[in-house]
Design an enzyme around this catalytic site. Structure first.
Site, PDB file in Angstrom:
ATOM      1  N   SER A   1       0.817  -1.209   0.000  1.00 23.60           N
ATOM      2  CA  SER A   1       0.000   0.000   0.000  1.00 23.60           C
ATOM      3  C   SER A   1       0.854   1.263   0.000  1.00 23.60           C
ATOM      4  O   SER A   1       2.006   1.272   0.441  1.00 23.60           O
ATOM      5  CB  SER A   1      -0.915   0.015   1.224  1.00 23.60           C
ATOM      6  OG  SER A   1      -1.858  -1.025   1.160  1.00 23.60           O
ATOM      7  N   GLN A   2       0.252   2.334  -0.483  1.00 25.14           N
ATOM      8  CA  GLN A   2       0.872   3.661  -0.440  1.00 25.14           C
ATOM      9  C   GLN A   2       1.194   4.010   1.009  1.00 25.14           C
ATOM     10  O   GLN A   2       0.347   3.890   1.890  1.00 25.14           O
ATOM     11  CB  GLN A   2      -0.112   4.665  -1.026  1.00 25.14           C
ATOM     12  CG  GLN A   2       0.387   6.087  -1.092  1.00 25.14           C
ATOM     13  CD  GLN A   2      -0.629   6.989  -1.770  1.00 25.14           C
ATOM     14  OE1 GLN A   2      -1.610   6.518  -2.346  1.00 25.14           O
ATOM     15  NE2 GLN A   2      -0.398   8.289  -1.701  1.00 25.14           N
TER      16      GLN A   2
END
Length: 212
Positions: free
Chosen positions: A60-61
């Site tokens: 994930s970011q």
């Protein structure tokens, strides 16, 4: 060994995107994202962007990781369930904040690699399982905190049931082919309270185990 220069740039990006909780930032600073990104995308490990990992999944970011962690309000005595181990990055950050972290993924190879990373950086309070995350871990329930790193159409009933009264769950909700909403759920004596945090995009939460 944390890369200090690149990690500092990453922390600045997180602050710009609303991650302000000191404990969350300290936990992220202590975990080198470069350990969790290998191969073609290794040179982008410190960018504030999601990146592909094996099995068709993503890491994930970082700013989303930070916002989810911040919303979870993890305390040092909490027992946490993470659904969707992926690379192990989010679980490693949670392990810096909680007493105990259980993380599950339907992909055996991802769980195996995550375990190796946890061991390499000396995390002893996180346990990874190959399991159907949509069903949670009933044998270890109830949990003080639950983080779901995959999108469901609605907050999954089995996971809600495994949340302790007073506990918090953070979960992306919505169709897998559209932008989803990140939801914070608080279990109360009377039921569940829901708070919409922001738009996100996650891989779908799937039932059963994967082949690999």
């Amino acid at each position: 060994m944390v890369d200090p220069e690149n990690t500092m740039q990453l922390l600045l990006a997180l602050r710009r995107n609303g991650v302000t909780d000191a404990r969350t930032l300290d936990a992220i600073e202590s975990i080198d994202r470069g350990i969790f990104v290998r191969g073609t995308f290794a040179n982008r490990a410190y960018d504030d962007t999601p990146l592909p990992i094996p099995c068709g999944q993503t890491i994930s970011q970082p700013s989303v990781v930070g916002l989810m962690t911040q919303a979870l309000e993890v305390g040092p005595r909490d027992k946490v369930l993470e659904v969707g181990t992926g690379s192990g990055y989010q679980a490693a950050i949670l392990a810096r904040l909680a007493r105990r972290v259980y993380t599950v993924d339907r992909h055996r190879s991802l769980v195996r690699e995550a375990r190796e990373r946890f061991e390499a950086i000396g995390l002893t309070n996180v346990t990874a399982f190959t399991a159907d995350g949509s069903r949670g871990l009933p044998d270890q329930a109830p949990f003080d905190r639950i983080l779901v790193a995959a999108a469901a159409e609605d907050p999954p009933g089995p996971l809600l049931a495994q949340l302790r009264i007073g506990g918090i769950m953070v979960v992306p909700v919505g169709q897998s082919d559209a932008v989803q909403s990140l939801i914070k759920v608080v279990r109360t004596e009377a039921g569940y309270e829901y708070d919409e945090l922001r738009s996100v995009r996650f891989v779908p939460l799937l039932e059963g185990l994967a082949r690999e």
